[in-house]
Write an enzyme that holds these catalytic residues in place. Structure first.
Site, PDB file in Angstrom:
ATOM      1  N   TYR A  56       0.830  -1.199   0.000  1.00 57.97           N
ATOM      2  CA  TYR A  56       0.000   0.000   0.000  1.00 57.97           C
ATOM      3  C   TYR A  56       0.873   1.260   0.000  1.00 57.97           C
ATOM      4  O   TYR A  56       0.721   2.142   0.835  1.00 57.97           O
ATOM      5  CB  TYR A  56      -0.928   0.023   1.219  1.00 57.97           C
ATOM      6  CG  TYR A  56      -1.926  -1.099   1.326  1.00 57.97           C
ATOM      7  CD1 TYR A  56      -2.230  -1.922   0.238  1.00 57.97           C
ATOM      8  CD2 TYR A  56      -2.587  -1.349   2.524  1.00 57.97           C
ATOM      9  CE1 TYR A  56      -3.146  -2.959   0.356  1.00 57.97           C
ATOM     10  CE2 TYR A  56      -3.512  -2.378   2.651  1.00 57.97           C
ATOM     11  CZ  TYR A  56      -3.778  -3.184   1.561  1.00 57.97           C
ATOM     12  OH  TYR A  56      -4.690  -4.205   1.693  1.00 57.97           O
TER      13      TYR A  56
ATOM     14  N   HIS B  90      -0.299 -12.102   1.844  1.00 55.95           N
ATOM     15  CA  HIS B  90      -1.215 -11.232   1.111  1.00 55.95           C
ATOM     16  C   HIS B  90      -1.746 -11.895  -0.152  1.00 55.95           C
ATOM     17  O   HIS B  90      -1.085 -11.936  -1.192  1.00 55.95           O
ATOM     18  CB  HIS B  90      -0.486  -9.928   0.761  1.00 55.95           C
ATOM     19  CG  HIS B  90      -1.405  -8.783   0.480  1.00 55.95           C
ATOM     20  ND1 HIS B  90      -0.964  -7.484   0.391  1.00 55.95           N
ATOM     21  CD2 HIS B  90      -2.743  -8.723   0.269  1.00 55.95           C
ATOM     22  CE1 HIS B  90      -1.980  -6.679   0.142  1.00 55.95           C
ATOM     23  NE2 HIS B  90      -3.073  -7.423   0.057  1.00 55.95           N
TER      24      HIS B  90
END
Length: 343
Positions: free
Chosen positions: A52, A107
């Site tokens: 991110y 992830h």
């Protein structure tokens, strides 16, 4: 603020949690101020990820100065080998300005990481846990099969998966399976990528599931204020809210884009996560923002689609993305012709 035991991690996290993906879109000063206000408002759980962009860095600066034991931080790595994951965890520790990560998550892997592979990503997590740099190990996913395998494996303490009131019975089963396995369940996409606009209905729905911890993506002060106000008021499900939910389920039944973004990048430069759900956005949010020349050009990039099917192959929900985009463009053009002069 109500706290939930996050499965066998024994972490007690606030039922209203902070998803920190959106703070990568705002200036650092604004992000720091927003996160600090969240802590002051009672939120203790913050979820971010290595990918991110600068979210971890902003979160680290914001949380520095608060007693470390008063906040719970989870982050993620999509690395596919031990070396990469070790580097990601080390960078996360630096960016977050912390000595340890409460919950490290793999992830969205396409297949489960093998705990017996000495050079695999799981080996990195085990090494960092042994050294005290991470406390618990979890996994995030968008694939039902992988999520089920993760629960059955017993190797993960938490599962993060999309969950909202549009969830199917199959996906709802994951919540029950996690409860039986004493795994924490972290709900992403509680607003279905922005398609759901009634926050009170979303809140009341999540309240029906005691073991579910929703991480609401928060970018603006008004969004934070909204969740804090709902948390204070703590609305239960009512016939009126159930009617909202049933109407949305009927309106959005079938295949729709969840805006997870795993279809990207697009060779033709199409903004697939937005374009693939344009019909719903036009009718469920202020449509004027999509009547600009910029958005007209964005939508017409769909005409440049080369049908490589890369987006289709990467969609965890099995959508026929190229054909879906063609339908969205037809609907957009019809809506644009009717409403452009009103924008």
């Amino acid at each position: 603020m109500e706290k939930v035991r996050l499965g066998r991690t024994e972490l007690m996290v606030t039922k209203t949690a902070f998803g920190a993906l959106p703070i990568q879109r705002i200036p650092k000063a604004d992000a720091v101020k927003l996160v600090r206000r969240a802590v002051e408002g009672g939120i203790n759980y913050f979820d971010t990820a290595n990918m991110y962009t600068d979210s971890e860095e902003k979160l680290g600066e914001a949380l520095e100065g608060f007693p470390r034991q008063d906040v719970i931080i989870s982050t993620k790595s999509g690395g596919g080998d031990k070396k990469t994951v070790l580097a990601h965890i080390e960078q996360s520790l630096r960016s977050l300005r912390t000595d340890y990560i409460d919950l490290f998550q793999f992830h969205n892997p396409a297949v489960l990481p093998d705990p017996d592979d000495p050079e695999g990503p799981f080996a990195a997590a085990l090494e960092m846990k042994e050294k005290g740099y991470i406390r618990h190990i979890g996994i995030t996913n968008h694939r039902l099969l992988v999520a089920r395998e993760a629960i059955a494996s017993g190797n993960f303490e938490t599962l993060q998966f999309p969950f909202c009131y549009l969830t199917t019975e199959k996906e709802l089963g994951l919540v029950e399976d996690c409860a039986r396995a004493d795994m924490g369940y972290i709900a992403m996409k509680g607003l279905s990528g922005g398609l759901l606009s009634n926050a009170e209905a979303c809140y009341a729905f999540m309240r029906e599931y005691p073991n579910v911890v929703p991480i609401w993506g928060i970018q603006h002060q008004w969004e934070l204020d909204q969740w804090l106000e709902l948390t204070r008021r703590d609305p239960h499900m009512t016939p009126e809210l159930q009617a909202v939910i049933e109407a949305d389920r009927k309106d959005l039944a079938g295949s729709f884009c969840r805006s997870c973004g795993y279809c990207l990048p697009c060779a033709a430069g199409i903004d697939i996560p937005q374009a693939a759900r344009m019909s719903a956005l036009l009718r469920r949010s202020p449509y004027q923002r999509y009547m600009t020349g910029e958005w007209y050009q964005k939508m017409h990039r769909i005409e440049d689609c080369v049908r490589c099917n890369a987006c289709k192959s990467r969609c965890p929900y099995g959508l026929d993305t190229p054909n879906l985009l063609v339908e969205m463009l037809k609907d957009y053009d019809a809506f644009y012709a009717e409403h452009h002069n009103d924008a």
